[in-house]
Design an enzyme around this catalytic site. Structure first.
Site, PDB file in Angstrom:
ATOM      1  N   ARG A   1       0.846  -1.199   0.000  1.00 53.50           N
ATOM      2  CA  ARG A   1       0.000   0.000   0.000  1.00 53.50           C
ATOM      3  C   ARG A   1       0.876   1.241   0.000  1.00 53.50           C
ATOM      4  NH1 ARG A   1      -5.398  -2.091   1.154  1.00 53.50           N
ATOM      5  NH2 ARG A   1      -4.958  -4.290   1.554  1.00 53.50           N
ATOM      6  N   ILE A   2       0.447   2.241  -0.731  1.00 54.10           N
ATOM      7  CA  ILE A   2       1.190   3.501  -0.764  1.00 54.10           C
ATOM      8  C   ILE A   2       1.342   4.066   0.647  1.00 54.10           C
ATOM      9  CG2 ILE A   2       0.946   5.933  -1.451  1.00 54.10           C
ATOM     10  CD1 ILE A   2       2.053   4.155  -3.629  1.00 54.10           C
ATOM     11  N   ASP A   3       0.302   3.937   1.460  1.00 50.50           N
ATOM     12  CA  ASP A   3       0.363   4.479   2.820  1.00 50.50           C
ATOM     13  C   ASP A   3       1.362   3.737   3.705  1.00 50.50           C
ATOM     14  OD1 ASP A   3      -1.466   6.333   2.175  1.00 50.50           O
ATOM     15  OD2 ASP A   3      -3.190   5.290   3.053  1.00 50.50           O
ATOM     16  N   ASP A   4       1.780   2.547   3.292  1.00 51.03           N
ATOM     17  CA  ASP A   4       2.700   1.752   4.115  1.00 51.03           C
ATOM     18  C   ASP A   4       4.156   1.888   3.675  1.00 51.03           C
ATOM     19  OD1 ASP A   4       0.591   0.759   5.591  1.00 51.03           O
ATOM     20  OD2 ASP A   4       0.342  -1.027   4.350  1.00 51.03           O
TER      21      ASP A   4
END
Ligand code: ATP
Ligand code: MG
Length: 695
Positions: A555-558
């Site tokens: 995930r981009i957020d990770d």
């Protein structure tokens, strides 16, 4: 092009990711090509040809599929109309507007009307291997569906556009309830049977369902789940909140599945009625409600890996078409094949591949509500042999857990009927892929690693199981017909440009695209269309290699930023899992004074392996060799288990909080955010204890 906060984290992944992961390509096995007669597409060259024409004129491609795979009471006026650009007004996508169809008719009536009603739709595998299975033909399903539809219409006064909530385990009555709802033009909201009363109540209130379909209970392994009690608790919550919502659940239909002692739960008259009484008192004939292609068919919540779940709304025809078409090609399904997904109809994968898409192809399924490892870790393969399963689908989390138990449980069974293996839902680590391919499939079966989302509702990326395609462990292959992925990244001077590594977006709509988020079109636009105007934003990081294959990097957020270098979670986790003692791993960032961020790894070892300082050093070495010194975990925490969503996905957002501030968390755990989607919240407590002991 607009910028988006999370996009600023996007992503210059190390190119090593690809090269380290592609150790070897695997051609589609010859024996599969000989026996399985792939569909109408001779080879990968032909696939590319069809793909290119489908991209040039997606509406022409999907129109031909729509004529082939669905029945149309009335033809559509216009194949596609859409706006993907927030600067040009409201976001929408409409497929086949003006056309009339019905998803239940496409799933059931067509087979019965063409004399194929005796075809088996579901073999139900019981919880205990020694119990007898139930078998449902297309005709028997249709009869039960019509009776339930009649009841919903006549007694519950459900009309076109009303919502029906369904809270059932993975048993044939679940698809029956879904189909009964869409037969009369209602919208169903299935809530996975593992959810709590609170989660169920919230979903019922969100969609304002006036009917709930549930059962007394069910068995999962050695555990008995008293579902009716949870449902009653949920309805109590709904009732107490009713003043705010101005609606209430008027009817509850209760299936006696367990045939449990009636003193185990109470029936509230006149609200509650037994399923068998409802069906036996209702007409076996209920005419189909023909609905516009864009009429909503369902609402379903995302898994909640990254935050509060989103209520995804789907439109009838586009949804079913995308599901049917991608089921047919990705599973290489032929009439008579037996398909077994170790998944639940309550997830999008189950909605599409165990109900709407697969029934539209006349498929025969195995449906199982028990545990894949009960009474022993060989159960899954026992089921495969028992029903002579042709295509098997299991999520990476399941495959990892079976791998962890060793090969003997697999080798005990023949598995000779298997033609194709599939996986979906999370990135599959290359070593796990190889085990699946070599040990489970005896190197005879392609491994189709499909990438999709609740919001895409059907497969978007897949390694097509056809001659000439080279499978790469860990890669989700190439785009399906009509799907145009774009990868964007930020250049050094801050511009956003197309690239081969960055954030995965999709240009142009596909038929199964989410139409809106329930009661929140604004959140829909903000989530999927604000980050990159003109494109659907997936939230996943991605790399496209020189052969045009896609690798999901997390995930981009990770994404973790170490000394200015961006590291996707998948590559570090796959490096750790490549060690023969590791069963599962999850990595998250922790703040670091010098490097900005550092890698923190949670590692679960295989059965009968002890943690040691030596192993710690070996794991660091594996990461150094496979990726580089910058990605070596600053800290490795041995973890008996990892927090997962109820659909089996690792929830890194919680691990990140534990890693960062495990020792300062308040006793109420309020900082952890929404944990209602977790399968086993107890895992968190254990991990916090271990985290604190490491301080
Ligand atoms: P939420 O959106 O609520 O945070 P979620 O994204 O986990 O939850 P789903 O729609 O069930 O909910 O999952 C879709 C996501 O799963 C994808 O965005 C991707 O991150 C991951 N995924 C699915 N299939 C694959 C695959 N084959 N390879 C890699 N990742 C995958
Ligand atoms: Mg998601």
């Amino acid at each position: 092009m607009l910028r988006h906060d999370s996009f600023l984290k996007a992503v210059l992944f190390s190119r090593r990711f690809c090269s380290s992961s592609i150790e070897k390509g695997y051609p589609i096995p010859e024996s599969f090509l000989v026996n399985a007669a792939p569909h109408h597409i001779q080879n990968f060259e032909k696939y590319k040809e069809i793909y290119h024409s489908s991209i040039k004129e997606p509406d022409v491609f999907w129109s031909s599929q729509a004529k082939k795979l669905l029945y149309w009471k009335k033809p559509w006026n216009r194949a596609l109309d859409f706006n993907f650009d927030v600067n040009k007004g409201k976001i929408y996508a409409e497929w086949f507007k003006g056309g009339l169809t019905n998803a239940c008719y496409n799933a059931l009536d067509r087979w019965v009307e063409s004399g194929q009603g005796d075809r088996i739709a579901y073999y139900e595998e019981p919880n205990l291997p020694s119990d007898s299975s139930r078998v449902f033909t297309y005709s028997s399903l249709l009869e039960q569906v019509q009776r339930l539809s009649s009841f919903l219409k006549q007694t519950c006064h459900i009309r076109k556009g009303d919502t029906v909530a369904i809270y059932l385990p993975n048993i044939p009555e679940l698809p029956i309830s879904m189909l009964a709802s869409c037969r009369i033009g209602a919208i169903h909201s299935v809530v996975f049977a593992g959810f709590s009363a609170q989660a169920l109540a919230e979903r019922i209130m969100d969609c304002k369902a006036s009917v709930l379909i549930t059962c007394d209970g069910f068995q999962r392994g050695s555990k008995t789940v008293h579902l009716k009690r949870v449902a009653d608790e949920a309805l109590e919550i709904v009732k107490n909140a009713a003043n705010h919502h101005h609606f209430h659940v008027k009817h509850q239909i209760v299936l006696q599945h367990l045939k449990s002692d009636k003193s185990e739960y109470s029936m509230h008259h006149p609200r509650d009625i037994y399923w068998h009484e409802a069906l036996s008192s209702s007409s076996p004939h209920c005419p189909v409600e023909w609905v516009d292609a864009e009429h909503p068919i369902l609402v379903l919540y995302t898994s909640g890996s990254t935050g509060k779940p989103k209520g995804v709304v789907q439109a009838t025809a586009g949804y079913q078409l995308h599901a049917a078409s991608t089921f047919l090609y990705s599973m290489n399904y032929h009439l008579g094949d037996v398909f077994f997904a170790s998944a639940d109809c309550g997830w999008m994968l189950g909605h599409s591949f165990m109900v709407y898409g697969s029934l539209a192809n006349g498929a025969t399924h195995v449906i199982y509500a028990g545990l894949p490892t009960y009474p022993d870790p060989g159960r899954t393969w026992a089921i495969v042999d028992k029903y002579q399963v042709d295509q098997f689908l299991g999520a990476p989390t399941l495959i990892r857990s079976l791998l962890r138990e060793g090969n003997a449980h697999v080798k005990k069974y023949s598995r000779q009927s298997l033609k194709l293996l599939c996986t979906a839902g999370e990135p599959i680590n290359p070593h796990v892929w190889k085990w699946y391919y070599e040990t489970v499939g005896d190197s005879r079966c392609p491994v189709v690693d499909t990438w999709w989302q609740t919001e895409t509702s059907g497969v978007m990326l897949l390694p097509p199981p056809i001659e000439g395609f080279i499978q790469k462990p860990g890669s989700a292959g190439v785009p399906f017909f009509g799907i145009l992925p774009k990868i964007f990244a930020q250049t050094e001077n801050g511009n956003i440009e197309e690239s081969n590594h960055g954030t995965l977006c999709i240009a142009r709509p596909w038929p199964g695209i989410v139409r809106t988020l329930l009661n929140n079109h604004q959140r829909f636009e903000e989530t999927y269309f604000h980050p990159f105007p003109g494109y659907y934003y997936t939230g996943d990081g991605c790399i496209r290699d020189e052969d045009g294959c896609y690798w999901l990097s997390g995930r981009i957020d990770d994404v973790i930023g170490v000394s200015g270098r961006r590291i996707g979670t998948t590559e570090v986790e796959s490096a750790l899992v490549s060690h023969p003692h590791v069963a599962e791993a999850a990595v998250v960032p922790i703040p670091h004074e010098i490097k900005g961020q550092a890698v923190y790894a949670f590692v679960t070892l295989r059965a009968n392996v002890e943690s040691s300082e030596n192993l710690h050093l070996e794991l660091r070495q594996v990461v150094r060799e496979k990726i580089g010194a910058h990605a070596i975990p600053e800290m490795i925490q041995w973890s008996p288990a990892l927090p997962k969503t109820r659909s089996g996905k690792i929830v890194r957002r919680i691990l990140r909080i534990i890693a960062e501030k495990g020792h300062t968390l308040s006793p109420s755990r309020g900082e952890l955010g929404d944990i209602s989607t977790l399968a086993d919240p107890q895992v968190i407590e254990e991990l916090i204890q271990i985290r604190v002991s490491l301080m």
